[in-house]
Design a protein around this motif. Structure first.
Motif, PDB file in Angstrom:
ATOM      1  N   GLU A 110       0.826  -1.202   0.147  1.00 53.88           N
ATOM      2  CA  GLU A 110       0.080  -0.160   0.045  1.00 53.88           C
ATOM      3  C   GLU A 110       0.673   1.262  -0.106  1.00 53.88           C
ATOM      4  O   GLU A 110       1.958   1.231   0.509  1.00 53.88           O
ATOM      5  N   GLU A 111       0.230   2.240  -0.421  1.00 59.45           N
ATOM      6  CA  GLU A 111       1.273   3.451  -0.633  1.00 59.45           C
ATOM      7  C   GLU A 111       1.649   3.885   0.777  1.00 59.45           C
ATOM      8  O   GLU A 111       0.919   3.964   1.606  1.00 59.45           O
ATOM      9  N   GLY A 112       2.915   4.342   0.895  1.00 58.57           N
ATOM     10  CA  GLY A 112       3.403   4.759   2.134  1.00 58.57           C
ATOM     11  C   GLY A 112       4.093   3.630   2.873  1.00 58.57           C
ATOM     12  O   GLY A 112       4.798   4.153   3.731  1.00 58.57           O
ATOM     13  N   ARG A 113       3.947   2.426   2.278  1.00 64.16           N
ATOM     14  CA  ARG A 113       4.584   1.295   3.020  1.00 64.16           C
ATOM     15  C   ARG A 113       5.758   0.928   2.523  1.00 64.16           C
ATOM     16  O   ARG A 113       5.749   0.697   1.524  1.00 64.16           O
ATOM     17  N   THR A 114       6.920   0.604   3.074  1.00 62.60           N
ATOM     18  CA  THR A 114       8.047   0.099   2.774  1.00 62.60           C
ATOM     19  C   THR A 114       8.559  -1.058   3.557  1.00 62.60           C
ATOM     20  O   THR A 114       8.114  -1.420   4.553  1.00 62.60           O
ATOM     21  N   LEU A 115       9.667  -1.701   3.055  1.00 60.53           N
ATOM     22  CA  LEU A 115       9.998  -2.967   3.819  1.00 60.53           C
ATOM     23  C   LEU A 115      11.574  -2.367   4.620  1.00 60.53           C
ATOM     24  O   LEU A 115      12.262  -1.563   3.963  1.00 60.53           O
ATOM     25  N   ASP A 116      11.519  -2.852   5.714  1.00 61.39           N
ATOM     26  CA  ASP A 116      12.845  -2.400   6.381  1.00 61.39           C
ATOM     27  C   ASP A 116      13.894  -3.162   5.940  1.00 61.39           C
ATOM     28  O   ASP A 116      13.723  -4.148   4.989  1.00 61.39           O
ATOM     29  N   GLU A 117      15.295  -3.121   6.256  1.00 58.81           N
ATOM     30  CA  GLU A 117      16.545  -3.583   5.836  1.00 58.81           C
ATOM     31  C   GLU A 117      16.372  -5.088   5.976  1.00 58.81           C
ATOM     32  O   GLU A 117      16.595  -5.840   5.271  1.00 58.81           O
ATOM     33  N   GLY A 118      15.905  -5.623   7.458  1.00 50.28           N
ATOM     34  CA  GLY A 118      15.679  -7.262   7.545  1.00 50.28           C
ATOM     35  C   GLY A 118      14.610  -7.759   6.371  1.00 50.28           C
ATOM     36  O   GLY A 118      14.817  -8.712   5.961  1.00 50.28           O
ATOM     37  N   GLN A 119      13.689  -6.901   6.308  1.00 50.24           N
ATOM     38  CA  GLN A 119      12.453  -7.740   5.482  1.00 50.24           C
ATOM     39  C   GLN A 119      12.923  -7.638   3.908  1.00 50.24           C
ATOM     40  O   GLN A 119      12.584  -8.664   3.470  1.00 50.24           O
ATOM     41  N   THR A 120      13.670  -6.535   3.639  1.00 46.62           N
ATOM     42  CA  THR A 120      14.217  -6.658   2.166  1.00 46.62           C
ATOM     43  C   THR A 120      15.110  -7.911   2.116  1.00 46.62           C
ATOM     44  O   THR A 120      15.030  -8.574   0.987  1.00 46.62           O
ATOM     45  N   ALA A 121      16.007  -8.008   3.178  1.00 47.62           N
ATOM     46  CA  ALA A 121      17.042  -9.223   2.844  1.00 47.62           C
ATOM     47  C   ALA A 121      16.046 -10.685   2.812  1.00 47.62           C
ATOM     48  O   ALA A 121      16.614 -11.396   2.304  1.00 47.62           O
ATOM     49  N   ALA A 122      15.249 -10.622   3.645  1.00 49.19           N
ATOM     50  CA  ALA A 122      14.475 -11.907   3.933  1.00 49.19           C
ATOM     51  C   ALA A 122      13.511 -12.062   2.552  1.00 49.19           C
ATOM     52  O   ALA A 122      13.596 -13.181   1.878  1.00 49.19           O
ATOM     53  N   ALA A 123      12.965 -11.107   1.990  1.00 47.88           N
ATOM     54  CA  ALA A 123      12.307 -11.321   0.664  1.00 47.88           C
ATOM     55  C   ALA A 123      13.297 -11.664  -0.505  1.00 47.88           C
ATOM     56  O   ALA A 123      13.035 -12.655  -1.218  1.00 47.88           O
ATOM     57  N   GLY A 124      14.468 -11.108  -0.396  1.00 49.66           N
ATOM     58  CA  GLY A 124      15.319 -11.429  -1.629  1.00 49.66           C
ATOM     59  C   GLY A 124      15.927 -12.942  -1.283  1.00 49.66           C
ATOM     60  O   GLY A 124      16.184 -13.551  -2.443  1.00 49.66           O
ATOM     61  N   ALA A 125      16.038 -13.277  -0.043  1.00 51.70           N
ATOM     62  CA  ALA A 125      16.516 -14.619   0.080  1.00 51.70           C
ATOM     63  C   ALA A 125      15.485 -15.791  -0.424  1.00 51.70           C
ATOM     64  O   ALA A 125      15.729 -16.778  -1.091  1.00 51.70           O
ATOM     65  N   ILE A 126      14.098 -15.597   0.191  1.00 55.97           N
ATOM     66  CA  ILE A 126      13.042 -16.150  -0.234  1.00 55.97           C
ATOM     67  C   ILE A 126      12.953 -16.442  -1.884  1.00 55.97           C
ATOM     68  O   ILE A 126      12.724 -17.463  -2.384  1.00 55.97           O
ATOM     69  N   ALA A 127      13.065 -15.177  -2.547  1.00 55.65           N
ATOM     70  CA  ALA A 127      12.847 -15.268  -3.914  1.00 55.65           C
ATOM     71  C   ALA A 127      14.303 -15.553  -4.711  1.00 55.65           C
ATOM     72  O   ALA A 127      14.050 -15.627  -5.709  1.00 55.65           O
ATOM     73  N   GLY A 128      15.433 -15.885  -3.767  1.00 57.41           N
ATOM     74  CA  GLY A 128      16.533 -16.465  -4.498  1.00 57.41           C
ATOM     75  C   GLY A 128      16.610 -17.913  -4.654  1.00 57.41           C
ATOM     76  O   GLY A 128      15.564 -18.801  -4.789  1.00 57.41           O
ATOM     77  N   THR A 129      17.853 -18.567  -4.978  1.00 57.02           N
ATOM     78  CA  THR A 129      17.761 -20.074  -5.258  1.00 57.02           C
ATOM     79  C   THR A 129      18.503 -20.758  -4.366  1.00 57.02           C
ATOM     80  O   THR A 129      18.711 -21.973  -4.528  1.00 57.02           O
ATOM     81  N   ASP A 130      18.657 -20.327  -3.022  1.00 58.20           N
ATOM     82  CA  ASP A 130      19.062 -21.244  -1.759  1.00 58.20           C
ATOM     83  C   ASP A 130      18.151 -22.099  -1.750  1.00 58.20           C
ATOM     84  O   ASP A 130      16.768 -21.868  -1.528  1.00 58.20           O
ATOM     85  N   ARG A 131      18.607 -23.312  -1.537  1.00 64.61           N
ATOM     86  CA  ARG A 131      17.534 -24.444  -1.264  1.00 64.61           C
ATOM     87  C   ARG A 131      16.787 -24.285   0.024  1.00 64.61           C
ATOM     88  O   ARG A 131      15.759 -24.688   0.457  1.00 64.61           O
ATOM     89  N   LEU A 132      17.739 -23.756   1.198  1.00 65.35           N
ATOM     90  CA  LEU A 132      17.252 -23.719   2.523  1.00 65.35           C
ATOM     91  C   LEU A 132      17.491 -22.504   2.995  1.00 65.35           C
ATOM     92  O   LEU A 132      18.550 -21.966   2.927  1.00 65.35           O
ATOM     93  N   VAL A 133      16.203 -21.768   3.250  1.00 63.27           N
ATOM     94  CA  VAL A 133      16.292 -20.436   3.847  1.00 63.27           C
ATOM     95  C   VAL A 133      15.676 -20.338   5.117  1.00 63.27           C
ATOM     96  O   VAL A 133      14.511 -20.843   5.073  1.00 63.27           O
ATOM     97  N   THR A 134      16.288 -19.631   6.359  1.00 62.07           N
ATOM     98  CA  THR A 134      15.314 -19.523   7.373  1.00 62.07           C
ATOM     99  C   THR A 134      15.298 -17.942   7.728  1.00 62.07           C
ATOM    100  O   THR A 134      16.088 -17.111   7.600  1.00 62.07           O
TER     101      THR A 134
END
Length: 650
Positions: A45-69
């Motif tokens: 939604e307008e005005g909402r952003t991801l913080d640094e940790g959320q950005t890193a987490a989304a990037g990891a899940i959308a990446g190619t590592d088989r195991l992400v926590t």
């Protein structure tokens, strides 16, 4: 012996799970943070952003590592992050398959992330996994192949059905996201890892291993965290209106020491998050009052109890007051679990998944209508879902749900939360992080200092079995206890005065000290059981007396209208006051004995490890430790003598 077998079974499960996780371990690449941030600006939604940790987490899940926590305390915006990760995967032609330990948690996650979701057991069942019993009597997963007889299902003719294969086809590159992953047990995690090896999908466990534990062997999320090629820890808490409380909640989650727990408890008290009561009845009354306080503001409140029995007492008290206030009517009545009365307007919880009716275990509903053939339910959340269930389902699988245990509120977010006495550390943390506006813990104690001590003791968690070595050590300790002999430790032994790892290290005569504690345990337990029975009896008596008072009031109301003489309430009031006083005494005695019982059982539980530590030390080290203990004891005795002053004989 049972605990020994459980620890050995846990160690065996962790051997299998570790091997499967190791086979899945392969370093991949993560989606660049700039791409994630740009995508978030489109998705959120307008005005909402991801913080640094959320950005890193989304990037990891959308990446190619088989195991992400992805781990993080309550309120760190894990589901917001998953919405961005889902969109990123879809733009790569990959799917996000969301599962959770329960169907309710999966539905919540799916609704918030914007995708279909199922329970983890549902996904595994779809792919042929079934519960069975092995030769030792343990419950284990077995695997059906397409074309085999499925003993869990029946065809239209009543004969066992044939397993036709999975309906959800997993493809290499897909990401299975396990939400509320701290509640996943080792058996289910093993089956999921096997499925990932077969299909080529990646796994992302998202949750908090310090919240509610699974029903079954725990430690799956912590094990995966140790083996994941990408681990992201979310630390910025977004849920709470009061950001100072957000930071305080992190200290509540896992205090590093007893002193830190006491400091946290004191701050919670100072900031108005602690209610001190003298007995259980007062605690229940406080929770009932809290419901009406927040409901009167048009806000929802989570009432968290230590047991289902406690929850139902509060539920029935709230229902009775709502009837008195005219908020619900007893004109139409249906029967719930354990013959519980359920009325139109009541808040209830369904306790069994029913695909035909479209209801899930632990989902919350409001009773909209009661008919001869069934009941209409409306979801309490924003979805507005309407479901019709039969009267038989109501009687077997539905109960009042104004209050519930910690597993009933896990994953919920409300305006406020009140946590009753008797919960464990995980229950306290989960309960105290549900409310956006206010969170409160009710503590039994004779004054605020005692209440602070009790709250701090609740915060302190037992050691978790995270690694295979932890499980092996736990099995060794339990076997050693069963055999009544110390079990050698393979690792370095902590110092004798390390209270965290050797809580009995400073005791000089260990055998006598432990024997004295063990001798107290049985009579303490017997008296606690007796007090529980006496309290239950007293509460039934109190309910009867209050019923008599209500009947007297009803008769007096009618008598006043007709001019007849009124019935005297004094005798019944006196009986009520005496019963209340007796219940207060019983609760106070129980609180004192329970604390002593906890201390003594901790001593007995810690004794095998301490005995093992002493017997496995080299002779020179044992001698040094003995001298240090004696010196400490003499020093303490001398200090006490100085404080008392000279005796009359000097």
């Amino acid at each position: 012996h049972i605990k020994s077998m459980m620890s050995i079974a846990t160690a065996s499960l962790k051997v299998d799970l570790a091997a499967r996780f190791d086979a899945l371990t392969a370093t991949g690449v993560q989606l660049p943070q700039g791409d994630v941030a740009a995508l978030a600006s489109e998705v959120l939604e307008e005005g909402r952003t991801l913080d640094e940790g959320q950005t890193a987490a989304a990037g990891a899940i959308a990446g190619t590592d088989r195991l992400v926590t992805v781990t993080g305390p309550a309120g760190t915006g894990k589901t917001t992050m998953l919405r961005v990760a889902r969109e990123a995967l879809e733009r790569q032609g990959r799917r996000m398959v969301v599962v959770a330990a329960t169907k309710k948690a999966a539905s919540v996650a799916g609704r918030e992330v914007g995708t279909t979701a199922s329970s983890l057991h549902g996904l595994l069942h779809d792919h042929g996994f079934r519960w069975s019993t092995d030769a030792t009597g343990r419950d284990v997963w077995v695997r059906l192949q397409p074309g085999q007889v499925d003993p869990s299902r029946r065809g239209a003719d009543g004969a066992p059905a044939i397993y036709a294969g999975p309906r959800t086809i997993l493809q290499a590159g897909d990401r299975v996201v396990v939400d509320e992953a701290g509640m996943v047990d080792l058996q289910a995690a093993n089956a999921l890892a096997q499925l990932a090896l077969e299909t080529g999908v990646g796994i992302a466990m998202v949750g908090d291993h310090l919240q509610a534990m699974p029903v079954g062997h725990s430690g799956a999320m912590a094990m995966m965290k140790r083996r994941s090629t990408t681990v992201v820890e979310l630390t910025a808490v977004h849920r709470f209106v009061d950001q100072e409380y957000a930071q305080l909640s992190l200290r509540l989650r896992e205090p590093a020491s007893r002193d830190e727990a006491i400091a946290t408890a004191k701050e919670l008290d100072a900031r108005g998050h602690v209610a001190v009561v003298e007995h259980g009845q007062a605690a229940r009354e406080r929770m009932v009052d809290a419901y009406f306080e927040w409901a009167g503001k048009g806000q929802d409140v989570a009432l968290v109890t230590s047991t289902n029995e406690e929850a139902q007492q509060i539920n029935e008290a709230i229902q009775a007051r709502r009837v008195q206030l005219g908020q619900v009517s007893d004109r139409l009545v249906t029967v719930g679990q354990n013959e519980q009365r359920i009325l139109v307007g009541d808040v209830v919880q369904t306790r069994r998944n029913d695909a035909g009716a479209g209801v899930e275990n632990r989902a919350l509903w409001k009773v909209a209508d009661i008919a001869d053939d069934g009941v209409r339910l409306v979801a309490t959340g924003d979805s507005g879902d309407v479901r019709d269930v039969t009267a038989e389902y109501m009687a077997r699988h539905v109960h009042l749900a104004y209050a519930s245990t910690v597993h009933g509120v896990q994953g919920e977010t409300t305006a406020a939360a009140v946590v009753g006495p008797g919960v464990n550390a995980a229950g306290l943390y989960v309960g105290m992080t549900r409310g956006r506006i206010h969170n409160e813990a009710i503590v039994l104690g004779r004054g605020r200092d005692a209440a602070v001590d009790e709250l701090a003791a609740t915060m302190m968690r037992g050691a978790q079995e995270v690694t295979l070595d932890d499980a092996t050590a736990a099995a060794a300790v339990e076997l050693g206890r069963a055999a009544r002999r110390p079990v050698p430790s393979d690792g370095p032994v902590a110092r004798w005065d390390d209270r965290r790892r050797r809580p009995l290290g400073a005791i000089v005569d260990l055998d006598r000290y432990v024997a004295a504690a063990a001798a107290r345990v049985v009579p303490l337990r017997d008296r606690l059981d007796q007090l529980t029975d006496l309290t239950a009896r007293g509460e039934r008596t109190l309910a009867g007396v209050e019923g008599r008072l209500a009947a007297i009031d009803a008769r007096n109301h009618a008598a006043a209208a007709s001019g007849r003489a009124l019935t005297d309430r004094a005798t019944a009031e006196g009986s009520r006051d005496k019963v209340r006083e007796r219940l207060t005494q019983l609760e106070q005695e129980r609180a004192e004995l329970l604390e002593q019982y906890r201390r003594d059982t901790r001593i007995v539980d810690a004794a095998p490890a301490e005995a093992s530590a002493r017997t496995t030390q080299p002779p020179a080290v044992r001698g040094q430790e003995d001298q240090a203990r004696l010196a400490r004891t003499r020093g303490a005795a001398a200090q006490q003598s100085l404080q008392r002053g000279p005796s009359l004989g000097r």
